[in-house]
Design a protein around this motif. Structure first.
Motif, PDB file in Angstrom:
ATOM      1  N   SER A 271       0.808  -1.218   0.000  1.00  0.00           N
ATOM      2  CA  SER A 271       0.000   0.000   0.000  1.00  0.00           C
ATOM      3  C   SER A 271       0.842   1.270   0.000  1.00  0.00           C
ATOM      4  O   SER A 271       0.357   2.350  -0.350  1.00  0.00           O
ATOM      5  CB  SER A 271      -0.909   0.026   1.230  1.00  0.00           C
ATOM      6  OG  SER A 271      -0.119   0.165   2.413  1.00  0.00           O
ATOM      7  N   GLY A 272       2.132   1.161   0.420  1.00  0.00           N
ATOM      8  CA  GLY A 272       2.908   2.373   0.668  1.00  0.00           C
ATOM      9  C   GLY A 272       2.402   3.056   1.930  1.00  0.00           C
ATOM     10  O   GLY A 272       1.613   2.485   2.704  1.00  0.00           O
ATOM     11  N   ASP A 273       2.831   4.282   2.158  1.00  0.00           N
ATOM     12  CA  ASP A 273       2.380   5.021   3.340  1.00  0.00           C
ATOM     13  C   ASP A 273       0.981   5.566   3.089  1.00  0.00           C
ATOM     14  O   ASP A 273       0.771   6.365   2.167  1.00  0.00           O
ATOM     15  CB  ASP A 273       3.332   6.178   3.649  1.00  0.00           C
ATOM     16  CG  ASP A 273       4.714   5.698   4.061  1.00  0.00           C
ATOM     17  OD1 ASP A 273       4.831   4.517   4.438  1.00  0.00           O
ATOM     18  OD2 ASP A 273       5.673   6.491   3.983  1.00  0.00           O
ATOM     19  N   VAL A 274       0.026   5.142   3.895  1.00  0.00           N
ATOM     20  CA  VAL A 274      -1.357   5.601   3.726  1.00  0.00           C
ATOM     21  C   VAL A 274      -1.823   6.296   4.990  1.00  0.00           C
ATOM     22  O   VAL A 274      -1.434   5.941   6.104  1.00  0.00           O
ATOM     23  CB  VAL A 274      -2.297   4.429   3.386  1.00  0.00           C
ATOM     24  CG1 VAL A 274      -1.927   3.823   2.051  1.00  0.00           C
ATOM     25  CG2 VAL A 274      -2.274   3.356   4.470  1.00  0.00           C
ATOM     26  N   GLY A 275      -2.700   7.279   4.790  1.00  0.00           N
ATOM     27  CA  GLY A 275      -3.180   8.050   5.923  1.00  0.00           C
ATOM     28  C   GLY A 275      -2.051   8.869   6.513  1.00  0.00           C
ATOM     29  O   GLY A 275      -0.884   8.727   6.161  1.00  0.00           O
ATOM     30  N   GLU A 276      -2.372   9.735   7.390  1.00  0.00           N
ATOM     31  CA  GLU A 276      -1.340  10.527   8.080  1.00  0.00           C
ATOM     32  C   GLU A 276      -1.916  11.084   9.363  1.00  0.00           C
ATOM     33  O   GLU A 276      -3.036  11.597   9.382  1.00  0.00           O
ATOM     34  CB  GLU A 276      -0.848  11.683   7.196  1.00  0.00           C
ATOM     35  CG  GLU A 276       0.203  12.553   7.890  1.00  0.00           C
ATOM     36  CD  GLU A 276       0.645  13.734   7.029  1.00  0.00           C
ATOM     37  OE1 GLU A 276       1.490  13.511   6.130  1.00  0.00           O
ATOM     38  OE2 GLU A 276       0.142  14.853   7.261  1.00  0.00           O
ATOM     39  N   THR A 277      -1.137  10.968  10.437  1.00  0.00           N
ATOM     40  CA  THR A 277      -1.449  11.655  11.677  1.00  0.00           C
ATOM     41  C   THR A 277      -0.166  12.290  12.180  1.00  0.00           C
ATOM     42  O   THR A 277       0.924  11.733  12.002  1.00  0.00           O
ATOM     43  CB  THR A 277      -2.032  10.698  12.737  1.00  0.00           C
ATOM     44  OG1 THR A 277      -2.373  11.441  13.918  1.00  0.00           O
ATOM     45  CG2 THR A 277      -1.051   9.594  13.117  1.00  0.00           C
ATOM     46  N   THR A 278      -0.264  13.466  12.725  1.00  0.00           N
ATOM     47  CA  THR A 278       0.932  14.232  13.082  1.00  0.00           C
ATOM     48  C   THR A 278       0.939  14.584  14.567  1.00  0.00           C
ATOM     49  O   THR A 278      -0.095  14.545  15.243  1.00  0.00           O
ATOM     50  CB  THR A 278       1.016  15.531  12.263  1.00  0.00           C
ATOM     51  OG1 THR A 278      -0.112  16.366  12.581  1.00  0.00           O
ATOM     52  CG2 THR A 278       1.032  15.236  10.777  1.00  0.00           C
TER      53      THR A 278
END
Length: 355
Positions: free
Chosen positions: A117-124
């Motif tokens: 999938s690779g890097d999916v979504g993001e939270t910081t």
């Protein structure tokens, strides 16, 4: 997508765990592999250059995991070059150590139907600021987390019941001020103070909110000044009492050399001598039990040190024996610690013998 990225346990010092938790996403369908990836973007305040350090951990769908980011911050600290004699413009303008600034991003990555999938979504997370050094295990066990945002940057024994530290007339004594603000309000690193010991007798040295009493003795050829990086991440000074012995370590290689000979001249051997590095065996001199503990657990394990010889701070390594004797109740001897200082330069450390 990954979510709930937050600090759950940590300290201002990067040598101790700094743990963030993050909750993994729940992809639709069957996945054969899933992990959470945290990217730590960090750099020294003195440089303004930030690099990204990836960390990851395998997870199940929706699982909340904990990841220690201190190793990424330590990689930044390892690039900092300590100086034996940090600059100080005046008594009112001490040297200030840099801090490490960092921020975080978290993603999910998983394998589904044979595809990554690779890097999916993001939270910081905005991260924060941290300092070089570490708390000892004893300090961590005794710590009340709410009260560990302030820190002293020297573990030297102090108090009326403890032997006064011995210094030498003419020595430049280093002492870092205690941190007066919490990590959330950190605006710089520890402030390092320099004091020149001008005369014999007792001196009271004030570094921020901390006052230290020392006793100055006359200089002697057998006394040495050391600077070293202590366990709390700052350079500290100590005056070592006496020289036990001095030796030079050579690396000697012997060869048989094929060369043309004359009838009355025979030579088939060659000896190559390298690395004439001096080793000094030093002693703390008579000390009490707390000072002995300080030598054993603070000075001897230092990763970097310098010794003052003939007007120059010379880089060296403090090399303890594999076993160093502590207190002995059987022989009644005075307490002391002996250790070896290996100079990191070849040749004589004295200017009169330098080319």
């Amino acid at each position: 997508m990954a979510s709930n990225l937050q600090l759950i346990s940590g300290s201002p010092l990067i040598g101790s765990p700094i743990v963030y938790q993050v909750t993994a996403g729940s992809p639709v369908g069957d996945v054969t592999f899933q992990r959470v990836k945290i990217y730590v973007k960090a750099g020294l305040s003195s440089e303004g250059v930030f690099r990204t350090y990836p960390l990851s951990q395998p997870v199940q769908k929706g699982e909340t995991v904990r990841i220690d980011i201190s190793s990424a911050l330590q990689a930044v600290a390892d690039g900092y070059e300590y100086e034996a004699d940090p600059p100080q413009h005046s008594a009112s303008s001490p040297f200030v150590y840099p801090y490490i600034q960092f921020s975080l991003k978290a993603y999910d990555e998983y394998m589904q139907n044979g595809q990554n999938s690779g890097d999916v979504g993001e939270t910081t997370n905005d991260g924060g600021r941290a300092l070089m050094g570490s708390f000892s295990d004893r300090e961590r066990l005794a710590a009340q987390q709410a009260g560990r945002n302030t820190a002293r940057f020297s573990r030297k024994p102090s108090g009326e019941a403890v032997a006064v530290e011995i210094v030498t007339v003419g020595e430049t004594y280093l002492r870092a001020e205690p941190m007066s603000v919490g990590i959330g309000n950190l605006t710089n690193g520890p402030r390092l103070r320099k004091f020149t010991i001008a005369g014999e007798g007792y001196h009271t040295l004030t570094a921020g909110t901390e006052s230290v009493k020392v006793y100055a003795v006359p200089s002697s050829p057998d006394r040495y000044w050391l600077r070293f990086v202590n366990g709390l991440g700052v350079v500290e000074s100590v005056s070592v009492a006496s020289l036990v012995s001095e030796e030079v370590n050579y690396k000697v290689s012997e060869y048989v050399v094929a060369r043309q000979e004359l009838f009355n001249q025979v030579s088939r051997g060659a000896v190559v001598k390298q690395n004439d590095q001096e080793r000094l065996k030093l002693s703390s001199g008579p000390i009490d039990r707390l000072w002995q503990q300080w030598y054993l657990h603070e000075l001897l394990p230092t990763p970097q040190a310098w010794i003052w010889i003939d007007g120059l701070w010379i880089p060296c390594h403090i090399v303890p024996e594999e076993t160093v004797s502590g207190i002995s109740r059987a022989d009644g001897k005075l307490l002391e610690v002996q250790f070896t200082v290996r100079l990191d330069i070849a040749g004589s450390p004295y200017s009169a013998l330098a080319v």
